[in-house]
Design a protein around this motif. Structure first.
Motif, mmCIF file in Angstrom:
data_model
loop_
_atom_site.group_PDB
_atom_site.id
_atom_site.type_symbol
_atom_site.label_atom_id
_atom_site.label_comp_id
_atom_site.label_asym_id
_atom_site.label_seq_id
_atom_site.Cartn_x
_atom_site.Cartn_y
_atom_site.Cartn_z
ATOM 1 N N LEU A 191 0.807 -1.181 -0.119
ATOM 2 C CA LEU A 191 -0.017 0.096 0.074
ATOM 3 C C LEU A 191 0.838 1.146 -0.018
ATOM 4 C CD1 LEU A 191 -2.801 1.172 0.077
ATOM 5 C CD2 LEU A 191 -2.778 0.963 2.359
ATOM 6 N N ILE A 192 1.794 1.131 0.688
ATOM 7 C CA ILE A 192 2.866 2.242 0.885
ATOM 8 C C ILE A 192 3.408 2.602 -0.705
ATOM 9 C CG2 ILE A 192 4.989 3.173 1.557
ATOM 10 C CD1 ILE A 192 4.241 2.031 4.452
ATOM 11 N N VAL A 193 3.918 1.618 -1.311
ATOM 12 C CA VAL A 193 4.309 1.625 -2.703
ATOM 13 C C VAL A 193 3.246 2.292 -3.621
ATOM 14 C CG1 VAL A 193 4.990 0.202 -4.862
ATOM 15 C CG2 VAL A 193 6.231 -0.069 -2.614
ATOM 16 N N SER A 194 2.171 1.970 -3.299
ATOM 17 C CA SER A 194 1.175 2.499 -4.121
ATOM 18 C C SER A 194 0.716 3.932 -3.812
ATOM 19 C CB SER A 194 -0.150 1.675 -3.718
ATOM 20 O OG SER A 194 -0.218 0.388 -4.020
ATOM 21 N N GLU A 195 1.024 4.368 -2.904
ATOM 22 C CA GLU A 195 0.882 5.768 -2.649
ATOM 23 C C GLU A 195 2.231 6.392 -3.082
ATOM 24 O OE1 GLU A 195 -1.458 7.505 -1.720
ATOM 25 O OE2 GLU A 195 -2.885 5.883 -1.833
ATOM 26 N N LEU A 196 3.495 6.065 -2.811
ATOM 27 C CA LEU A 196 4.731 6.908 -2.879
ATOM 28 C C LEU A 196 4.952 7.102 -4.284
ATOM 29 C CD1 LEU A 196 6.920 5.871 0.052
ATOM 30 C CD2 LEU A 196 5.602 7.953 0.017
ATOM 31 N N SER A 197 5.034 5.705 -5.071
ATOM 32 C CA SER A 197 5.071 5.884 -6.671
ATOM 33 C C SER A 197 4.306 6.968 -7.336
ATOM 34 C CB SER A 197 5.057 4.519 -6.943
ATOM 35 O OG SER A 197 5.847 3.662 -6.596
ATOM 36 N N PRO A 198 3.096 7.069 -7.337
ATOM 37 C CA PRO A 198 2.335 8.031 -7.993
ATOM 38 C C PRO A 198 2.579 9.177 -7.637
ATOM 39 C CG PRO A 198 0.754 6.246 -7.514
ATOM 40 C CD PRO A 198 2.069 5.923 -6.617
ATOM 41 N N ASN A 199 3.089 9.720 -6.332
ATOM 42 C CA ASN A 199 3.482 10.981 -5.907
ATOM 43 C C ASN A 199 4.428 11.417 -6.629
ATOM 44 O OD1 ASN A 199 1.093 10.982 -3.986
ATOM 45 N ND2 ASN A 199 2.275 10.636 -2.354
ATOM 46 N N ALA A 200 5.448 10.470 -6.732
ATOM 47 C CA ALA A 200 6.898 10.789 -7.236
ATOM 48 C C ALA A 200 6.691 11.498 -9.016
ATOM 49 C CB ALA A 200 7.844 9.572 -7.480
ATOM 50 N N ILE A 201 5.726 10.561 -9.522
ATOM 51 C CA ILE A 201 5.286 10.925 -10.899
ATOM 52 C C ILE A 201 4.139 12.319 -11.124
ATOM 53 C CG2 ILE A 201 4.002 10.379 -12.869
ATOM 54 C CD1 ILE A 201 6.503 8.715 -12.478
ATOM 55 N N ARG A 202 3.408 12.479 -10.239
ATOM 56 C CA ARG A 202 2.621 13.426 -10.121
ATOM 57 C C ARG A 202 3.333 14.939 -9.900
ATOM 58 N NH1 ARG A 202 -1.574 10.050 -7.456
ATOM 59 N NH2 ARG A 202 -2.765 9.238 -9.204
ATOM 60 N N HIS A 203 4.159 14.808 -8.782
ATOM 61 C CA HIS A 203 4.569 16.291 -8.229
ATOM 62 C C HIS A 203 6.163 16.330 -8.415
ATOM 63 C CE1 HIS A 203 0.744 16.204 -6.251
ATOM 64 N NE2 HIS A 203 0.977 15.012 -5.737
ATOM 65 N N THR A 204 6.727 15.617 -9.285
ATOM 66 C CA THR A 204 8.165 15.762 -9.528
ATOM 67 C C THR A 204 8.413 15.702 -11.200
ATOM 68 O OG1 THR A 204 9.297 13.849 -9.450
ATOM 69 C CG2 THR A 204 8.789 15.193 -7.262
ATOM 70 N N ALA A 205 9.790 15.868 -11.478
ATOM 71 C CA ALA A 205 10.334 15.936 -12.635
ATOM 72 C C ALA A 205 10.212 14.201 -13.174
ATOM 73 C CB ALA A 205 11.748 16.404 -12.948
ATOM 74 N N SER A 206 10.089 13.284 -12.251
ATOM 75 C CA SER A 206 9.865 11.995 -12.563
ATOM 76 C C SER A 206 8.719 11.644 -13.462
ATOM 77 C CB SER A 206 9.630 11.437 -11.247
ATOM 78 O OG SER A 206 10.757 10.983 -10.569
ATOM 79 N N GLY A 207 7.822 12.692 -13.565
ATOM 80 C CA GLY A 207 6.479 12.648 -14.474
ATOM 81 C C GLY A 207 6.743 13.118 -15.909
ATOM 82 N N TRP A 208 7.987 13.682 -16.073
ATOM 83 C CA TRP A 208 8.197 14.363 -17.195
ATOM 84 C C TRP A 208 9.003 13.571 -18.087
ATOM 85 C CZ3 TRP A 208 10.676 19.163 -14.430
ATOM 86 C CH2 TRP A 208 9.877 20.036 -13.778
ATOM 87 N N GLU A 209 9.134 13.730 -19.385
ATOM 88 C CA GLU A 209 9.741 12.838 -20.246
ATOM 89 C C GLU A 209 11.243 13.322 -20.410
ATOM 90 O OE1 GLU A 209 10.459 10.030 -22.680
ATOM 91 O OE2 GLU A 209 8.468 10.302 -21.890
#
Length: 134
Positions: A35-53
């Protein structure tokens, strides 16, 4: 394990959860870690450069007899560090890190020039680290 940000969210989230579950097979902490992985991973994509190409994030799971530590490191680019926000019950966003804090015995946010790492520690014996974060 490194996940590419351009992957479909449901695809990489599912693989990250499955990878975590496989590592923790028979651990009584497996459900909480997943469950923690389910929360932290999308946060990285939504809120940081991890979500940018061509962004990405790094997921690590460390296991010992006493502790399971789940860490997600993002690519940076966020104006602020991850933090727990206290949202009302109707809010659709902003509760993920709060939920992680409720599940984990300890949450550590490490900031660097390259990004942020959020580590959630789960203790097999709560006496090792006191009560859960709340």
């Amino acid at each position: 394990m490194r996940w590419r940000a351009w992957s479909l969210m449901s695809s990489w989230a599912s693989r990250a959860r499955r990878w975590t579950r496989d590592i923790l097979r028979d651990s009584p902490l497996a459900d909480d870690a997943e469950l923690i992985v389910s929360e932290l991973s999308p946060n990285a994509i939504r809120h940081t450069a991890s979500g940018w190409e061509p962004g990405s994030f790094h997921l690590a799971v460390a296991v010992s007899a006493q502790v399971v530590a789940v860490s997600v490191t993002d690519d940076g680019g966020a104006a602020t560090a991850p933090k727990v926000e206290h949202q009302d019950q109707e809010a659709e966003r902003g509760r993920g890190l709060g939920m992680v804090s409720a599940l984990a015995h300890r949450v550590i946010v490490h900031d660097s020039d390259e990004g942020h790492t959020v580590t959630a520690e789960l203790y097999a014996d709560a006496r090792l680290g006191g009560r859960r974060c709340r």
